[in-house]
Design an enzyme around this catalytic site. Structure first.
Site, short mmCIF file in Angstrom:
data_model
loop_
_atom_site.label_atom_id
_atom_site.label_comp_id
_atom_site.label_asym_id
_atom_site.label_seq_id
_atom_site.Cartn_x
_atom_site.Cartn_y
_atom_site.Cartn_z
N ARG A 132 41.84 37.98 37.12
CA ARG A 132 41.80 36.52 37.01
C ARG A 132 41.56 36.11 35.55
O ARG A 132 41.05 35.04 35.27
CB ARG A 132 40.73 35.95 37.95
N GLU A 133 42.01 36.95 34.62
CA GLU A 133 41.89 36.64 33.18
C GLU A 133 42.67 35.37 32.84
O GLU A 133 43.84 35.24 33.20
CB GLU A 133 42.44 37.81 32.34
N GLY A 185 46.40 29.07 39.15
CA GLY A 185 45.81 29.38 37.84
C GLY A 185 46.84 30.01 36.92
O GLY A 185 46.93 29.68 35.73
N ILE A 194 48.96 33.35 49.26
CA ILE A 194 48.96 33.20 50.72
C ILE A 194 48.65 31.76 51.09
O ILE A 194 48.97 31.32 52.19
CB ILE A 194 47.93 34.15 51.39
N ASP A 195 48.04 31.00 50.16
CA ASP A 195 47.57 29.65 50.49
C ASP A 195 48.70 28.62 50.63
O ASP A 195 48.50 27.56 51.22
CB ASP A 195 46.62 29.13 49.39
N GLU A 200 39.03 27.71 55.63
CA GLU A 200 37.80 27.99 54.87
C GLU A 200 37.39 26.81 53.98
O GLU A 200 36.24 26.69 53.58
CB GLU A 200 37.98 29.22 54.01
N TYR A 250 39.87 39.00 54.02
CA TYR A 250 40.88 39.65 53.17
C TYR A 250 41.95 40.40 53.95
O TYR A 250 42.94 40.82 53.36
CB TYR A 250 40.18 40.56 52.15
N ILE A 251 41.74 40.54 55.26
CA ILE A 251 42.82 41.15 56.05
C ILE A 251 44.10 40.32 55.89
O ILE A 251 45.21 40.84 55.92
CB ILE A 251 42.37 41.21 57.53
O1 F6P Z 1 44.14 32.36 46.70
C1 F6P Z 1 44.11 33.35 47.66
C2 F6P Z 1 42.71 33.54 48.19
O2 F6P Z 1 42.72 34.56 49.14
C3 F6P Z 1 42.12 32.29 48.80
O3 F6P Z 1 42.66 32.01 50.10
C4 F6P Z 1 40.67 32.66 48.80
O4 F6P Z 1 39.82 31.54 48.91
C5 F6P Z 1 40.54 33.34 47.43
O5 F6P Z 1 41.82 33.90 47.15
C6 F6P Z 1 39.51 34.45 47.36
O6 F6P Z 1 39.40 34.81 45.99
P1 F6P Z 1 38.91 36.29 45.55
O7 F6P Z 1 40.02 37.24 45.89
O8 F6P Z 1 38.69 36.16 44.07
O9 F6P Z 1 37.65 36.56 46.33
#
Ligand code: F6P
Length: 337
Positions: free
Chosen positions: A72-73, A111, A133-134, A229, A262-263
């Protein structure tokens, strides 16, 4: 022409298929070279790269995650200065010159699109591909990764019906989506959710509980609640736990929660995402061949197009109350809060 390609932000199924689409089109159709940059923009700071060959592209189409790694740089954050006073964007421009890179393909979410727009304004030849995925990236109807996450979430919701029915419980499942409710809406409707709570549509917990109560009066022995979420909660508990605790407290019905987490970002891309990734990757290379930079690849209807990066940066693609799934869902008695 020598292309640099990087993947940035959260991973998702389809990234490797996109890399494959960019590289195979570049190598086979245009005779270009493609350099993979590791760990997102971090790899440009450290010149951590690898040359893609036809052999290294094998097996990417159905492989989850990203073979380049990600980070996430954000090189322009806080003025882009390192602790020892180096200007990161300038260093990246210099490193690209030393690596012989003529342009950059950035695969990433909101980003990354913002960073790509800043590099375009900084004089770097950039083409970006929307990834998340969002599905919250403005300018494209759909981002790759979304269909795969909806497929995973829908399978999970399908599985909750049998256990909810066996125990006559309310089952609450929390899905990802950051500030957008697209995954909750699409998987909630596909998975037969009875109540679907989205960040974009304010809910009243009393309405939620009354819906469950009315369902019980109609002999419905269980209820499936799908929550995004990003919904409003007490700011302490996770949304699924907050909603489940409130439902059990206010209705007295046994309620359990599942956080899918994360699944939703793991595993192999769906066929839809594989083909969308292939198309978007190939068109990114086509734009480069045409010398057309500063643009993000987009799906508009069923056509692949592109939009200026400066129009995309800083905007979000969010669910609206007029979306057909919301309108149709309400007509069918599904509660959106
Ligand atoms: O942007 C994708 C995502 O999975 C979002 O749905 C979630 O809120 C976020 O990334 C989680 O971020 P990280 O992988 O940094 O925990």
């Amino acid at each position: 022409m020598r292309i640099g390609i990087l993947t940035s932000g959260g991973d998702c199924p389809g990234i490797n298929a996109t890399i494959r689409g960019v590289c195979k089109t570049a190598i086979h159709h245009y005779g270009m070279e493609v350099v993979g940059i590791h760990s997102g923009f971090q790899g440009l700071l450290t010149k951590d790269v690898e040359l893609f060959t036809d052999k290294s592209l094998s097996g990417l189409l159905n492989l989850g995650g990203t073979v380049l790694g990600t980070s996430r740089e954000k090189p322009f954050k806080k003025g882009g200065m390192t602790l020892d006073g180096v200007h990161k964007p300038t260093l990246i421009k210099q490193n690209m010159k030393e690596l012989g890179l003529d342009c950059l393909v950035c695969i990433g979410g909101n980003g990354t699109q913002k960073t790509a727009a800043k590099f375009a304004a900084f004089g770097i030849n950039v083409v970006s591909v929307p990834k998340t995925i969002d599905n919250d990236i403005w300018g494209t109807d759909i981002s790759f990764g979304f269909d795969s996450a909806v497929s995973i979430a829908t399978d999970a919701i399908d599985r909750l019906h049998s256990t909810a029915s066996s125990h006559k419980r309310v089952m609450v499942i929390e899905v990802m989506g950051h500030k957008a409710g697209w995954i909750a809406l699409y998987s909630g409707m596909a998975g037969g959710g009875d109540i679907i709570l989205l960040p974009e549509i304010p809910y009243d917990i009393n309405n939620v509980c009354e819906t469950i109560h009315q369902r019980a009066l109609r002999g419905k022995s269980y209820t499936i609640v799908v929550v995004a979420e990003g919904i409003r909660t007490d700011g302490v508990k996770r949304p699924a736990a907050y909603i489940a605790d409130e439902i059990e407290r206010m209705t007295g019905i046994e309620t359990r929660e599942t956080v899918l987490g994360y699944i939703q970002r793991g595993g192999s891309p769906t066929p839809f995402d594989r083909n969308l990734s292939t198309r978007m990757g190939g068109h990114a290379t086509e734009l480069i061949a045409e010398g057309c930079f500063g643009r993000m690849i987009a799906l508009t209807g069923n056509e692949i197009s592109s939009v200026p990066l400066e129009e995309v940066a800083g905007k979000l693609n969010l669910v609206t109350e007029s979306h057909d799934l919301v309108v149709q869902g309400r007509r069918m008695g599904i509660c959106f809060g």
